[in-house]
Each structure stands twice: as structure tokens, then as C-alpha cells.
Write an enzyme that holds these catalytic residues in place. Structure first.
Site, PDB file in Angstrom:
ATOM      1  CG  ASN A  89      -1.505   1.325   1.539  1.00 20.45           C
ATOM      2  OD1 ASN A  89      -2.444   1.772   0.887  1.00 20.45           O
ATOM      3  ND2 ASN A  89      -0.932   2.026   2.522  1.00 20.45           N
ATOM      4  CB  SER A 141      -4.032   4.960  -8.554  1.00 24.07           C
ATOM      5  OG  SER A 141      -4.771   6.148  -8.782  1.00 24.07           O
ATOM      6  CE1 TYR A 154       0.177   7.924  -6.975  1.00 19.46           C
ATOM      7  CE2 TYR A 154      -1.687   8.297  -8.427  1.00 19.46           C
ATOM      8  CZ  TYR A 154      -1.175   7.802  -7.243  1.00 19.46           C
ATOM      9  OH  TYR A 154      -2.009   7.189  -6.335  1.00 19.46           O
ATOM     10  CB  ALA A 156       4.813   6.209 -15.433  1.00 16.95           C
ATOM     11  CB  SER A 157       4.487   4.971 -10.268  1.00 16.32           C
ATOM     12  OG  SER A 157       3.351   5.603  -9.706  1.00 16.32           O
ATOM     13  CE  LYS A 158      -0.203   4.355  -6.869  1.00 21.51           C
ATOM     14  NZ  LYS A 158      -0.065   3.414  -5.735  1.00 21.51           N
ATOM     15  CB  ILE A 187      -9.512   7.449  -0.968  1.00 21.36           C
ATOM     16  CG1 ILE A 187      -9.768   6.425  -2.103  1.00 21.36           C
ATOM     17  CG2 ILE A 187      -9.924   6.892   0.393  1.00 21.36           C
ATOM     18  CD1 ILE A 187     -11.204   6.036  -2.328  1.00 21.36           C
TER      19      ILE A 187
END
Ligand SMILES: NC(=O)c1ccc[n+]([C@@H]2O[C@H](COP(=O)([O-])OP(=O)(O)OC[C@H]3O[C@@H](n4cnc5c(N)ncnc54)[C@H](O)[C@@H]3O)[C@@H](O)[C@H]2O)c1
Length: 251
Positions: A89, A141, A154, A156-158, A187
């Protein structure tokens, strides 16, 4: 008590989705191994889990530290003899338009959201394979599915985290180890608190969420527990979007 005496690792458990997930497992009887680099907030999670009757061990370190990951997993194995569930997480966000991003920012975001997730899986999977049983749930995400404003790295990372999930699921498909992802929408957590502190911005998102509200960390925790449980025994390689319907239609 769906997870009675099951050993569950949760990374990024000091706050937000990670804390809610750890506490949800605690309520279901799990033995917890939690980690984060925020010592103070992680200690609060530990106290909350103990109040629910959970056995819990905590480890404070930067999730990018491979040696510390290996030491934590070895220690958990010594203490409890197995790892049933891994929840990856820990993560960081990005609010920076592409032209002003830097290679350092790439390394930081990919290092936490991507490489550390890989390192955690790499450390835990052999122990799961030894007993032919285990469940991994990676937090990706909806930004791993669609591009967001000022979130190119972000995104790209997800996207990488989602495909790592599918690659692991493919390679371990014939074993008793499953690997799935939960892709949260918007969230209310530490990651989004600045954004949602602005009532206009919060209202902008709420208008685009069919269910009319931003999500709570517990909404994500519920999905994580489902994918980690026997109820999901025929599910691997899936990414479950938990976004109040935000991405089910064009807005
Ligand atoms: N909040 C959202 O709207 C949202 C949406 C989609 C995905 N997510 C994902 O959910 C996950 C949890 O985020 P959150 O919203 O609960 O945010 P959060 O900031 O409340 O929690 C993230 C946790 O990860 C920890 N962490 C970050 N970098 C770390 C590092 N290098 N080493 C150790 N610990 C580290 C933080 O200390 C914190 O406790 C992240 O992977 C995030 O990308 C969140």
C-alpha cells in the site's frame, strides 16, 4: 473472523488506506506485520490494532530499503512461521505538470510506488510458494488506468504496479498464490487532504463521482480484504476499481 491467525503484512500502515486496512484485518483476527517510515503515526496504528486484540509487530523504515525489507520478512517468518497475505500500500502522489518534472522525481515516485512493491513481492513470494498458498493485494490507482492532471510519473508508476500484478499472477497462476490489485478512486486520506481542504475542488470531484461522495479509507480496506480472502479464490491478476463509479462513464 475471516483471517483468524493469518499473518498479514501491510506497508504504509501509518495513515490513510494502510491504517484502515491493517485495522480491518485486525477486526477479522489477523496477526499483523506493519511498516511505514512515519514512526509516530505507525505507533498509533499499533495501539489501535492492539485495542482490537490483534498481535502486531511494527517496523519503521523507508520502503525503498531492500535490506530492511528482507530483514522484516525474515523476522516475521522467525516469529510466525508463515506469511498469508501481503498488502503493498505504501505510496506517494504527484501534483506537478510534466514540463517541470525531473529525473529525481521519477526515481522517487517509481522507487516507492514501483520498485518497492516489486521488492516486497520478491521477498515474500518464496515463502508463499513453499506452502503453495498466499494472497498479494497491490494498491494501484484509477490513475494507473487513466491519465490525471499533473500526474504523469504517478500515472506511469501505477500503470507499472498494475502490470506487475498481472505479471506475477500469470507466472504464479498454477500455484496457490494469487496476486490482485485494488485501484482506488478519490479517497479522503493524507495524500488528498490538501486537495479536499479546498471545498470547490472537493465539489468538482463529487460532481464527477456517480455515487456523489469521495471515498473513505475503509471503502478500500473492504475491497482489499475481499481479494485477500477465500471468497476471491478464483480471482487472480484482477484490478478492482473502487471509485464510486467515477471511471465507469465519460465525464
Ligand atoms: N487517497 C487517494 O485518493 C488514492 C487514490 C488512488 C490510489 N491511492 C494509493 O493508496 C495508497 C495509500 O495512500 P493514501 O491515500 O492512504 O495516502 P497516505 O499519504 O495517507 O498514506 C500513505 C502511507 O505510505 C507511507 N509511505 C509513503 N512513502 C513511504 C516510504 N518511502 N517508506 C515508507 N512508507 C511510506 C506514508 O507515510 C503513509 O503512511 C498509495 O499507494 C496511493 O498511491 C490513494
Amino acid at each position: 473472523m475471516r483471517f483468524k491467525d493469518q499473518v498479514v503484512i501491510v506497508t504504509g500502515a501509518a495513515y490513510g488506506i494502510g491504517r484502515a486496512t491493517a485495522l480491518a484485518f485486525a477486526k477479522e483476527g489477523a496477526i499483523l506485520v506493519v511498516t511505514d517510515y512515519n514512526q509516530k503515526k505507525l505507533a498509533e496504528t499499533v495501539e489501535l490494532a492492539k485495542a482490537l486484540g490483534a498481535t502486531i509487530r511494527s517496523y519503521v523504515f523507508d520502503i525503498r530499503d531492500e535490506a530492511k525489507i528482507d530483514a522484516m520478512v525474515a523476522d516475521a517468518m522467525d516469529a510466525f512461521g508463515k506469511i498469508d497475505v501481503l498488502v503493498n500500500n505504501a505510496g506517494v502522489g504527484q501534483f506537478n505538470p510534466f514540463p517541470t518534472t525531473s529525473p529525481d522525481e521519477w526515481d522517487t515516485i517509481m522507487g516507492i510506488n514501483g520498485r518497492a512493491m516489486y521488492l516486497m513481492c520478491r521477498a515474500v513470494v518464496p515463502h508463499m510458494l513453499d506452502v503453495d498458498k498466499g494472497a498479494i493485494v497491490n494498491i494501484t490507482s484509477i490513475m494507473g488506468e487513466f491519465a490525471g492532471i499533473a500526474q504523469s510519473i504517478y500515472n506511469a508508476s501505477k500503470g507499472a504496479a498494475k502490470m506487475l500484478t498481472q505479471g506475477i499472477a500469470k507466472d504464479l497462476g498454477s500455484t496457490g498464490v494469487r496476486c490482485n490489485a485494488v485501484a482506488p478512486g478519490m479517497i479522503q486520506t493524507g495524500l488528498t487532504e490538501n486537495m479536499f481542504a479546498d471545498a470547490t475542488q472537493k465539489a468538482w470531484f463529487e460532481e464527477r463521482i456517480p455515487m456523489g461522495r469521495v471515498g473513505r479509507p475503509e471503502d478500500i480496506a473492504n475491497a482489499v480484504l475481499f481479494l485477500a480472502s477465500e471468497d476471491a479464490s478464483y480471482i487472480t491478476g484482477a484490478t478492482l476499481k473502487v471509485d464510486g463509479g467515477m471511471t465507469c462513464a465519460m465525464n
